[in-house]
Write a protein that holds these residues in place. Structure first.
Motif, PDB file in Angstrom:
ATOM      1  N   PHE A 190       0.828  -1.214   0.000  1.00 26.44           N
ATOM      2  CA  PHE A 190       0.000   0.000   0.000  1.00 26.44           C
ATOM      3  C   PHE A 190       0.858   1.258   0.000  1.00 26.44           C
ATOM      4  O   PHE A 190       1.964   1.271   0.485  1.00 26.44           O
ATOM      5  CB  PHE A 190      -0.869   0.040   1.248  1.00 26.44           C
ATOM      6  N   ARG A 234      -5.583   5.855   0.105  1.00 25.04           N
ATOM      7  CA  ARG A 234      -6.355   4.639   0.203  1.00 25.04           C
ATOM      8  C   ARG A 234      -6.870   4.186  -1.159  1.00 25.04           C
ATOM      9  O   ARG A 234      -7.036   3.023  -1.420  1.00 25.04           O
ATOM     10  CB  ARG A 234      -7.534   4.844   1.142  1.00 25.04           C
ATOM     11  N   ARG A 235      -7.131   5.179  -1.986  1.00 17.86           N
ATOM     12  CA  ARG A 235      -7.634   4.837  -3.304  1.00 17.86           C
ATOM     13  C   ARG A 235      -6.650   3.913  -4.012  1.00 17.86           C
ATOM     14  O   ARG A 235      -7.018   2.934  -4.641  1.00 17.86           O
ATOM     15  CB  ARG A 235      -7.835   6.116  -4.110  1.00 17.86           C
ATOM     16  N   GLU A 281      -6.594   0.458  -2.651  1.00 19.61           N
ATOM     17  CA  GLU A 281      -7.786  -0.260  -3.087  1.00 19.61           C
ATOM     18  C   GLU A 281      -7.608  -0.833  -4.487  1.00 19.61           C
ATOM     19  O   GLU A 281      -7.930  -1.978  -4.755  1.00 19.61           O
ATOM     20  CB  GLU A 281      -8.975   0.687  -3.097  1.00 19.61           C
ATOM     21  N   PHE A 294      -5.621  -3.738  -4.455  1.00 20.68           N
ATOM     22  CA  PHE A 294      -6.373  -4.886  -3.962  1.00 20.68           C
ATOM     23  C   PHE A 294      -7.250  -5.508  -5.022  1.00 20.68           C
ATOM     24  O   PHE A 294      -7.281  -6.715  -5.200  1.00 20.68           O
ATOM     25  CB  PHE A 294      -7.217  -4.489  -2.757  1.00 20.68           C
ATOM     26  N   ILE A 295      -7.977  -4.612  -5.720  1.00 24.87           N
ATOM     27  CA  ILE A 295      -8.821  -5.124  -6.794  1.00 24.87           C
ATOM     28  C   ILE A 295      -7.980  -5.979  -7.722  1.00 24.87           C
ATOM     29  O   ILE A 295      -8.312  -7.110  -8.046  1.00 24.87           O
ATOM     30  CB  ILE A 295      -9.434  -3.979  -7.631  1.00 24.87           C
ATOM     31  N   ILE A 312      -6.729  -9.379  -6.168  1.00 27.03           N
ATOM     32  CA  ILE A 312      -7.754 -10.400  -5.954  1.00 27.03           C
ATOM     33  C   ILE A 312      -8.303 -10.899  -7.283  1.00 27.03           C
ATOM     34  O   ILE A 312      -8.418 -12.101  -7.520  1.00 27.03           O
ATOM     35  CB  ILE A 312      -8.874  -9.862  -5.060  1.00 27.03           C
ATOM     36  N   VAL A 313      -8.636  -9.929  -8.155  1.00 28.69           N
ATOM     37  CA  VAL A 313      -9.189 -10.343  -9.444  1.00 28.69           C
ATOM     38  C   VAL A 313      -8.222 -11.256 -10.157  1.00 28.69           C
ATOM     39  O   VAL A 313      -8.588 -12.338 -10.635  1.00 28.69           O
ATOM     40  CB  VAL A 313      -9.497  -9.133 -10.343  1.00 28.69           C
ATOM     41  N   ILE A 360      -7.879 -14.835  -8.361  1.00 25.95           N
ATOM     42  CA  ILE A 360      -9.036 -15.721  -8.503  1.00 25.95           C
ATOM     43  C   ILE A 360      -9.261 -16.073  -9.966  1.00 25.95           C
ATOM     44  O   ILE A 360      -9.463 -17.238 -10.324  1.00 25.95           O
ATOM     45  CB  ILE A 360     -10.291 -15.068  -7.899  1.00 25.95           C
ATOM     46  N   ALA A 361      -9.179 -15.043 -10.815  1.00 24.50           N
ATOM     47  CA  ALA A 361      -9.470 -15.303 -12.221  1.00 24.50           C
ATOM     48  C   ALA A 361      -8.435 -16.236 -12.830  1.00 24.50           C
ATOM     49  O   ALA A 361      -8.762 -17.105 -13.627  1.00 24.50           O
ATOM     50  CB  ALA A 361      -9.529 -13.988 -12.988  1.00 24.50           C
ATOM     51  N   LEU A 421      -6.727 -18.608 -11.379  1.00 27.00           N
ATOM     52  CA  LEU A 421      -7.026 -19.985 -10.984  1.00 27.00           C
ATOM     53  C   LEU A 421      -8.271 -20.492 -11.690  1.00 27.00           C
ATOM     54  O   LEU A 421      -8.309 -21.601 -12.215  1.00 27.00           O
ATOM     55  CB  LEU A 421      -7.227 -20.063  -9.477  1.00 27.00           C
ATOM     56  N   ALA A 422      -9.309 -19.652 -11.685  1.00 22.84           N
ATOM     57  CA  ALA A 422     -10.553 -20.065 -12.312  1.00 22.84           C
ATOM     58  C   ALA A 422     -10.325 -20.358 -13.785  1.00 22.84           C
ATOM     59  O   ALA A 422     -10.791 -21.359 -14.326  1.00 22.84           O
ATOM     60  CB  ALA A 422     -11.608 -18.983 -12.142  1.00 22.84           C
ATOM     61  N   ALA A 423      -9.547 -19.472 -14.427  1.00 25.31           N
ATOM     62  CA  ALA A 423      -9.335 -19.618 -15.862  1.00 25.31           C
ATOM     63  C   ALA A 423      -8.556 -20.880 -16.178  1.00 25.31           C
ATOM     64  O   ALA A 423      -8.906 -21.641 -17.076  1.00 25.31           O
ATOM     65  CB  ALA A 423      -8.608 -18.398 -16.400  1.00 25.31           C
ATOM     66  N   CYS A 424      -7.493 -21.102 -15.391  1.00 24.21           N
ATOM     67  CA  CYS A 424      -6.693 -22.301 -15.638  1.00 24.21           C
ATOM     68  C   CYS A 424      -7.564 -23.546 -15.561  1.00 24.21           C
ATOM     69  O   CYS A 424      -7.372 -24.512 -16.282  1.00 24.21           O
ATOM     70  CB  CYS A 424      -5.582 -22.428 -14.606  1.00 24.21           C
ATOM     71  N   PHE A 438     -17.972 -18.235  -9.631  1.00 20.16           N
ATOM     72  CA  PHE A 438     -16.633 -17.663  -9.435  1.00 20.16           C
ATOM     73  C   PHE A 438     -16.759 -16.191  -9.068  1.00 20.16           C
ATOM     74  O   PHE A 438     -16.049 -15.681  -8.199  1.00 20.16           O
ATOM     75  CB  PHE A 438     -15.796 -17.808 -10.708  1.00 20.16           C
ATOM     76  N   TYR A 480       2.815  -2.913   9.046  1.00 16.05           N
ATOM     77  CA  TYR A 480       1.676  -3.641   8.479  1.00 16.05           C
ATOM     78  C   TYR A 480       1.384  -4.954   9.204  1.00 16.05           C
ATOM     79  O   TYR A 480       0.248  -5.213   9.580  1.00 16.05           O
ATOM     80  CB  TYR A 480       1.880  -3.894   6.983  1.00 16.05           C
TER      81      TYR A 480
END
Lengths: 185, 663
Positions: free
Chosen positions: A2, A6-7, A10, A13-14, A17-18, A21-22, A24-27, B452, B480
């Motif tokens: 960070f 904060r923006r 954030e 973070f987006i 995470i995206v 997850i994506a 892993l999901a995609a694989c 998902f 942190y």
């Protein structure tokens, strides 16, 4: 990691995470080009119960009968028979219990319809009951949760700052004592 | 020796009866000495059962085939370490196990009972010990592990081969402990109803025990899935089998309970509801034990078929009747201390959560019972299996994951719609992003993309809560890691809950990937031949056959390549147990975070040819990783807090309210 704004954190973070997850999901979603017939046969396997094993579908059961049934499924798929015809073939021989779930017709519709109807009714009842609860007016404040094991001297000031950072709070400050616990004679 | 076992069983029964009656009579007649002596009897009961257990274990180790139970579940060839499994392989041993665990945990719960539950403790002891009496009495009359054969055979029958797996070392005991353990929070609830303590005295204690039981049951279920995955040779881990469902059913109202008890803890609400939930959970737990002890529905789990199931059914009925009679007797005094203020509040989210969990339990029960209905009304035997449960329970589970993303962002009492929308912006964006990317990268249908996306949304909600709190603390000058640790310890029930939520998201993630994107294919190969599935190529080297004292093992040697490169050598195969005419598969599994390659080998013929089934099972490993995560979350949630700091810190107790995220 960070940075000050904060923006920015954030956005990081987006992104993190995206992508995690994506990725892993995609694989996991790479599609394999299996022949149409084979996929059909596999789906049929999953909808038929091996008659001599306790509740296992023929794609899962390890007994010989299950293997033979799988072979019959493949033969009939090759012969161009429809899914319904193939299932009927087994129903004629072993009875309705050979189907992993009863067909959505006749008496068995009861089984399929009851859950959605029940869920809708339950949601409705919950809504109506809570609505009538809403009319009962305001209530005592929150109890203090036995929240933390910290006891820094600085903490109070620091928590104020936390609150300030988080914006105005919805809750009034906690009562000094535990609220009444009536009915505890 | 066996006599010692029988005697201690009898003693434990006598002690349990004395403890149950003594504590209530002592309370009624205001005779504290009697109550105290009853409590000591409750402490001695597990000690007696421990001696019985020791006797049975030594009978196994010493191959004392005079005992029918030892003959039926072991033989000379059995490894001594399998005694642990053999011990609970049949009704007799598992009843002893259940009695021992329950009475020991009861003693612990009585001993550690905090001051606020003391007034109702005699009644709680009565409930706890009555349950113990039931189990010990049924064991002694219907399944006595110390029953002696007139003539000791030279060798025993051996152990069920399906049980000789690491998963079996922990799955049945964890599940049994979880099912019977539900009796502890149930007993606290009933004890307080009997004593007329209808406030919130029981909440903290019941919550603590419920969480311990929850973690035990969760691990038990996951271990069962793991066992099924590696030994039943399905390539799957969950089949909605009647007995699996029997393990899942109590888990659902229990999970609802550990949520809604928080509302009572914090707001004094849902008092009736929590009582009703714990009664239901205990009812389902007994139903689970009934199914395991010889229920009416065929299952892969039918290990201990017997008429004992029906005794459990009667006990279940008696318990439910008694509990609900108590409940309605105290009904009028179970009023909430507070009312719901808004549909858009954390309380309401908890209610919806409870409803969804109960709905899953009910539709599952409906699916389990429906075959009995058609049997009675139409005289037709049917099966209700995966297609029904997937279609009906799947969306409800998905709704729960959605709620998991929204609920924690809601403040107690009431929220404004606008502030909620503002808080939800980021999670929704991430959810949509995840869904879209999974579509772009190959998701073929809407449902998995949606699932998902929902996982992404819920995970973001939690991650953001953590990030925000940590950031705020960091801005105050903490590093942190320190900021994060202190954030979590500032409200353990809440942040521990979030950790458990991460575990549930991992389960949802794994379930979505593996149920929608699994691929399989069958191959018949001669040694030297190769099979291709996706990026994987498998070369079959040859098979080896080993004849052991109790089994014939056949294993294939295969070499696995991915994209043409050597990955691993695997040995899928199976073992045949002639004395049980039963085969146990051992799958060859190569696990990565993205997918498992899962190989089964069977039907080895004389010329070395064998049948192979290859599965690609995506994301399975996340299911196994979820277990430790959920246990860790439970531990954090339960970690005792230093009471003195509680009031000073209470300013942090509320969820971050409806705060503007951007400045």
């Amino acid at each position: 990691m960070f940075t000050r704004t904060r923006r920015y954190s954030e956005t990081t973070f987006i992104f993190l995470i995206v992508s995690a997850i994506a990725a892993l999901a995609a694989c996991s979603t790479s599609n394999l080009p299996l022949p149409e017939d084979q996929l059909r046969a596999q789906a049929l396997d999953k909808s038929l119960i091996c008659p001599i094993c306790p509740g296992e579908t023929i794609d899962r059961s390890q007994v010989q009968l299950a293997n033979q049934m799988q072979a019959i499924v493949r033969e009939q798929v090759e012969d161009g028979r429809s899914d319904a015809q193939i299932r009927q073939f087994f129903v004629d021989r072993y009875g309705e219990r050979v189907l992993a779930s009863p067909p959505k017709e006749g008496f068995n519709l009861v089984m399929w319809i009851a859950p959605p109807v029940g869920i809708t009714l339950a949601l409705l009842v919950l809504f109506l009951v809570t609505k009538s609860m809403l009319r009962q007016g305001p209530t005592p404040a929150l109890r203090p949760s036995n929240a933390s094991s910290e006891h820094d001297v600085d903490l109070e000031a620091y928590l104020e700052l936390v609150d300030k950072e988080l914006g105005e709070r919805d809750d009034p400050p906690p009562p000094a004592e535990k609220p009444d616990t009536e009915g505890t004679a | 020796m066996a006599d010692l076992g029988s005697i201690t069983l009898l003693l434990s029964l006598a002690l349990a009866v004395y403890a149950a009656i003594g504590s209530v009579v002592g309370k009624w007649k205001s005779a504290p000495e009697l109550v105290i002596s009853a409590r000591y009897a409750a402490y001695l009961t597990p000690a007696m059962l421990a001696i019985s257990t020791g006797v049975l274990v030594s009978a196994f180790v010493n191959h004392n085939f005079e005992l029918r139970y030892v003959t039926g579940h072991s033989n000379l060839a059995m490894d001594p370490w399998l005694t642990w499994v053999a011990f609970y392989a049949g009704n007799e041993g598992s009843m002893l196990f259940l009695s021992l665990i329950f009475s020991a945990v009861s003693a612990l719960a009585i001993w550690r009972a905090p001051d606020e539950v003391r007034p109702a403790l005699p009644y709680t002891i009565f409930v706890l010990m009555s349950i113990t009496v039931f189990f010990v009495a049924v064991m002694m009359t219907m399944a006595n592990p110390f029953f002696e054969l007139p003539v000791a055979p030279a060798d025993g029958q051996g152990i069920n081969p399906l049980l000789t797996h690491v998963g079996m070392f922990f799955h049945p005991p964890m599940l049994m402990a979880g099912l019977i353990g539900l009796g502890i929070p149930f007993a606290f609830g009933m004890g307080h109803l009997m004593a007329g303590q209808t406030g919130d005295e029981w909440v903290d204690t019941a919550r603590a025990w419920a969480l311990i039981v929850w973690a035990t049951l969760t691990i038990g279920l996951l271990l069962g899935a793991w066992w099924a995955y590696t030994i039943l040779g399905w390539g799957g881990y969950w089949a909605w089998d009647p007995v699996e469902n029997a393990g899942l059913l109590p888990w659902l109202p229990l999970t609802a309970f550990v949520h809604s008890i928080m509302v009572q803890k914090r707001r004094g609400m849902f008092r009736m509801w929590n009582m009703a939930l714990i009664i239901l959970a205990w009812g389902f737990a007994m139903y689970g034990m009934f199914m395991n002890r010889g229920g009416p529905v065929p299952s892969v789990h039918s290990f201990g078929q017997s008429t004992m199931g029906w005794v459990f059914l009667i006990f279940l009925g008696a318990n439910l009747l008694g509990a609900f009679a108590l409940f309605f007797w105290r009904y009028s005094s179970l009023k909430s201390a507070a009312a719901l203020e808004s549909h858009l509040s954390r309380e309401a989210a908890f209610l919806l959560n409870n409803l969804l969990f109960l709905m899953i339990a009910l539709v599952t029960l409906w699916g389990v019972l429906y075959p009995l209905i058609t049997d009675v009304f139409r005289g037709v035997t049917i099966t209700v299996g995966r297609p029904y449960f997937d279609v009906v329970a799947g969306p409800l589970f998905l709704a729960l994951v959605v709620l998991m993303g929204v609920g924690p962002l809601l403040p107690w009492r009431r929220a404004s719609g606008q502030s909620l929308l503002r808080l939800m912006r980021l999670p929704i964006a991430v959810g949509l992003g995840t869904a879209m990317i999974s579509v772009l990268l190959g998701a073929t249908s809407a449902i998995p993309a949606l699932a998902f996306g929902v996982c992404g949304m819920a995970a973001t909600g939690i991650a953001r809560e953590w990030a925000k709190g940590t950031q705020v603390r960091h801005n105050k000058g903490e590093s942190y890691p320190a900021a994060f640790v202190r954030l979590v310890s500032s409200n353990r029930p809440r942040y521990g809950g979030y950790i458990a939520h991460i575990g549930i998201i991992m389960v949802a993630f794994a379930a979505t990937g593996s149920s929608f994107y699994g691929v399989q294919d069958d191959f018949s190969l001669a040694p030297g031949e190769r099979a291709v599935l996706g990026d994987y190529e498998m070369e079959y080297i040859g098979a080896t056959t080993q004849i052991k004292s109790d089994r014939i093992e056949q294993r294939a040697d295969v070499i696995l390549y991915k994209n043409g490169e050597f990955v691993k050598q695997l040995h899928p195969g199976y073992a045949f147990y002639p004395s049980f005419s039963m085969a146990a598969t051992r799958a060859g599994i190569r696990q990565t975070p993205v997918e498992d390659l899962y190989i089964l080998a069977s039907e080895f013929s004389e010329d070395g040819r064998a049948l192979f089934r290859l599965h690609i099972n995506p994301l399975i490993v996340w299911l196994w990783l979820a277990g430790p995560v959920m246990v860790f979350g439970t531990v954090v949630s339960l970690w005792p807090e230093r009471q003195k700091a509680a009031v000073a810190i209470s300013t942090l107790r509320t969820p971050p309210p409806t705060a503007p995220v951007t400045t």
